[in-house]
Design an enzyme around this catalytic site. Structure first.
Site, PDB file in Angstrom:
ATOM      1  N   GLN A 178      -9.959  -3.690  -3.929  1.00 53.81           N
ATOM      2  CA  GLN A 178     -11.283  -3.220  -3.514  1.00 53.81           C
ATOM      3  C   GLN A 178     -12.302  -3.487  -4.618  1.00 53.81           C
ATOM      4  O   GLN A 178     -13.402  -3.996  -4.360  1.00 53.81           O
ATOM      5  CB  GLN A 178     -11.219  -1.721  -3.193  1.00 53.81           C
ATOM      6  CG  GLN A 178     -12.525  -1.163  -2.670  1.00 53.81           C
ATOM      7  CD  GLN A 178     -12.925  -1.775  -1.343  1.00 53.81           C
ATOM      8  OE1 GLN A 178     -12.127  -1.849  -0.421  1.00 53.81           O
ATOM      9  NE2 GLN A 178     -14.153  -2.250  -1.232  1.00 53.81           N
ATOM     10  N   ASP A 205     -17.073   7.113  -1.640  1.00 51.28           N
ATOM     11  CA  ASP A 205     -15.830   6.924  -0.882  1.00 51.28           C
ATOM     12  C   ASP A 205     -15.605   8.202  -0.077  1.00 51.28           C
ATOM     13  O   ASP A 205     -16.287   9.221  -0.289  1.00 51.28           O
ATOM     14  CB  ASP A 205     -14.671   6.661  -1.870  1.00 51.28           C
ATOM     15  CG  ASP A 205     -13.341   6.366  -1.185  1.00 51.28           C
ATOM     16  OD1 ASP A 205     -13.343   6.058   0.035  1.00 51.28           O
ATOM     17  OD2 ASP A 205     -12.285   6.445  -1.852  1.00 51.28           O
ATOM     18  N   ARG A 256       0.883  -1.181   0.000  1.00 49.49           N
ATOM     19  CA  ARG A 256       0.000   0.000   0.000  1.00 49.49           C
ATOM     20  C   ARG A 256       0.911   1.218   0.000  1.00 49.49           C
ATOM     21  O   ARG A 256       1.697   1.398   0.931  1.00 49.49           O
ATOM     22  CB  ARG A 256      -0.903  -0.010   1.234  1.00 49.49           C
ATOM     23  CG  ARG A 256      -1.568   1.328   1.472  1.00 49.49           C
ATOM     24  CD  ARG A 256      -2.713   1.254   2.434  1.00 49.49           C
ATOM     25  NE  ARG A 256      -3.840   0.579   1.821  1.00 49.49           N
ATOM     26  CZ  ARG A 256      -5.082   0.591   2.323  1.00 49.49           C
ATOM     27  NH1 ARG A 256      -5.330   1.246   3.439  1.00 49.49           N
ATOM     28  NH2 ARG A 256      -6.053  -0.031   1.715  1.00 49.49           N
ATOM     29  N   CYS A 281     -16.313   1.603   0.255  1.00 48.79           N
ATOM     30  CA  CYS A 281     -15.137   0.748   0.505  1.00 48.79           C
ATOM     31  C   CYS A 281     -14.749   0.716   1.972  1.00 48.79           C
ATOM     32  O   CYS A 281     -14.053  -0.202   2.403  1.00 48.79           O
ATOM     33  CB  CYS A 281     -13.965   1.226  -0.338  1.00 48.79           C
ATOM     34  SG  CYS A 281     -13.552   2.953  -0.064  1.00 48.79           S
ATOM     35  N   ARG A 325     -13.400  -8.790   0.644  1.00 52.20           N
ATOM     36  CA  ARG A 325     -11.972  -8.540   0.440  1.00 52.20           C
ATOM     37  C   ARG A 325     -11.186  -9.820   0.708  1.00 52.20           C
ATOM     38  O   ARG A 325     -10.296 -10.191  -0.042  1.00 52.20           O
ATOM     39  CB  ARG A 325     -11.486  -7.419   1.387  1.00 52.20           C
ATOM     40  CG  ARG A 325     -12.014  -6.031   1.073  1.00 52.20           C
ATOM     41  CD  ARG A 325     -11.446  -5.487  -0.213  1.00 52.20           C
ATOM     42  NE  ARG A 325      -9.996  -5.468  -0.205  1.00 52.20           N
ATOM     43  CZ  ARG A 325      -9.239  -4.478   0.312  1.00 52.20           C
ATOM     44  NH1 ARG A 325      -9.830  -3.405   0.802  1.00 52.20           N
ATOM     45  NH2 ARG A 325      -7.918  -4.537   0.274  1.00 52.20           N
ATOM     46  N   HIS A 362      -7.059   1.048  -6.687  1.00 56.47           N
ATOM     47  CA  HIS A 362      -7.308   0.140  -5.559  1.00 56.47           C
ATOM     48  C   HIS A 362      -7.973  -1.131  -6.119  1.00 56.47           C
ATOM     49  O   HIS A 362      -9.149  -1.397  -5.883  1.00 56.47           O
ATOM     50  CB  HIS A 362      -8.218   0.843  -4.545  1.00 56.47           C
ATOM     51  CG  HIS A 362      -8.225   0.212  -3.185  1.00 56.47           C
ATOM     52  ND1 HIS A 362      -7.473  -0.899  -2.867  1.00 56.47           N
ATOM     53  CD2 HIS A 362      -8.901   0.548  -2.053  1.00 56.47           C
ATOM     54  CE1 HIS A 362      -7.684  -1.220  -1.601  1.00 56.47           C
ATOM     55  NE2 HIS A 362      -8.540  -0.354  -1.079  1.00 56.47           N
TER      56      HIS A 362
HETATM   57  N1  NVA Z   1      -9.735   6.707  -1.381  1.00 57.26           N
HETATM   58  C1  NVA Z   1      -9.383   6.237  -0.067  1.00 57.26           C
HETATM   59  C2  NVA Z   1      -9.645   4.773   0.065  1.00 57.26           C
HETATM   60  C3  NVA Z   1      -9.390   4.183   1.418  1.00 57.26           C
HETATM   61  C4  NVA Z   1      -9.598   2.691   1.453  1.00 57.26           C
HETATM   62  C5  NVA Z   1      -7.936   6.574   0.232  1.00 57.26           C
HETATM   63  O1  NVA Z   1      -7.114   6.470  -0.670  1.00 57.26           O
HETATM   64  O2  NVA Z   1      -7.640   6.963   1.361  1.00 57.26           O
HETATM   65  N1   CP Z   2     -11.149  -0.372   2.050  1.00 59.21           N
HETATM   66  C1   CP Z   2      -9.882  -0.470   2.494  1.00 59.21           C
HETATM   67  O1   CP Z   2      -8.923  -0.639   1.734  1.00 59.21           O
HETATM   68  O2   CP Z   2      -9.770  -0.369   3.852  1.00 59.21           O
HETATM   69  P1   CP Z   2      -8.431  -0.225   4.694  1.00 59.21           P
HETATM   70  O3   CP Z   2      -7.887   1.163   4.441  1.00 59.21           O
HETATM   71  O4   CP Z   2      -8.873  -0.403   6.121  1.00 59.21           O
HETATM   72  O5   CP Z   2      -7.456  -1.274   4.265  1.00 59.21           O
END
Ligand code: NVA
Ligand code: CP
Length: 300
Positions: free
Chosen positions: A129, A217, A100, A257, A285, A126
């Site tokens: 997701q 989101d 990540r 998500c 997931r 993502h």
């Molecule tokens: N768009 C959000 C998704 C979190 C799962 C982010 O990137 O923080």
């Molecule tokens: N939806 C998602 O990716 O959640 P987290 O940020 O908790 O991993």
């Protein structure tokens, strides 16, 4: 070497097989307990996570393997060791890497090692997701193909992977964002080139009218915190409340998500309402990632 950096790297047939395998695994989560015995997944997190971290770790455990959490600040990566060298070294130890990251380029560079790399969220995409979301829509509608999905809010990483899912899995997508928050035109163009049915609008109601599913989101993604106040101001008309949700079909489902901010992008009434499938998405997931790990590490 097969990776999961973007859904666009996979064919429609491959993704449909992955979803079918996910459903099989969901029905019998410990049915392949020996598949990845002795195998290890390295998980690098430049940003926080609840779902991604726990679901990948449990997915590996359920396949008989192990997952290792790595924080860049505790690695030589944080002191300037290159991403490519890190990838080459990790490739000598582990069987797959999940990361990540802030910059999408980081997962691309990690994929220069010799093990499969999974994008656990980047600034651009993502994909894991969108896989779980596609399984959730399949469960609700029998097939993800042809589902009329409205996405509202920020045209961000989650939105981009839904656009890719529209291209590869046939979701019919309407994206409603404020001007200036539209998804990346290159991602939209590539999806349309691949045959995706995508409509873009700056009118939230136009996006939602007649939809079978409505998705939103957070307004402020990880890394965008400095813009939080401005984002609340601009994105406010895109909040999914009961009034906006009512423009969708009467049995439409609500997706998010997670993590969610009740009162910002969605009201508690909708998020906690009877047509919300957000916790199915979160659960899925794990099943889709178990299928992904099996396919990438063990060949399916
Ligand atoms: N768009 C959000 C998704 C979190 C799962 C982010 O990137 O923080
Ligand atoms: N939806 C998602 O990716 O959640 P987290 O940020 O908790 O991993």
């Amino acid at each position: 070497m097969k990776h999961m950096l973007s859904l666009m790297d996979w064919t429609t047939e491959e993704l449909r097989s992955l979803l079918a395998l996910s459903a099989e695994i969901k029905a019998d989560p410990l049915g392949r307990f020996d598949a990845l015995t002795g195998k290890t997944l390295a998980m690098i997190f430049e940003k926080p996570s609840t779902r991604t971290r726990v679901s990948f770790e449990v997915a590996m455990n359920r396949l008989g393997g192990q997952a290792m959490f790595l924080s860049p600040n505790d690695m030589q990566l944080g002191r300037g060791e290159t991403i490519e060298d890190t990838a080459r070294v990790l490739s000598r130890y582990v069987d797959a890497i999940m990361a990540r990251v802030f910059s999408h380029e980081t997962v691309v560079q990690l994929s220069t090692g010799s093990v499969p790399v999974i994008n656990g969220l980047s600034d651009a995409l993502h994909p894991c997701q969108a896989l779980a979301d596609s399984l959730t829509l399949t469960e609700r509608f029998g097939d993800v193909r042809g589902v009329e999905l409205a996405y509202l809010g920020d045209g961000n990483n989650v939105c981009h992977s839904l656009i890719n899912a529209a291209a590869r899995l046939g979701i019919r997508l309407r994206v409603g964002t404020p001007a200036g928050y539209e998804p990346d035109p290159a991602i939209v163009a590539a999806a349309r080139e691949a045959g995706a049915d995508i409509a873009l609008t700056t009118d939230p109601r136009e996006a939602v009218v007649g939809a079978q599913a409505v998705y939103t989101d957070v307004w402020t993604s990880m890394g965008d915190e400095a813009e939080a106040a401005e984002r609340v101001r601009v994105l406010e008309p895109f909040r999914v409340d009961a009034t906006l949700f009512a423009f969708a079909l009467p049995d439409a489902v609500f997706l998010h998500c997670l993590p969610a901010h009740r009162g910002d992008e969605v009201t508690a009434e909708v998020l906690d309402g009877p047509r919300s499938v957000v916790f199915d998405q979160a659960e899925n997931r794990m099943h889709t990632e178990q299928a992904l790990l099996l396919t990438l590490v063990d060949g399916g």
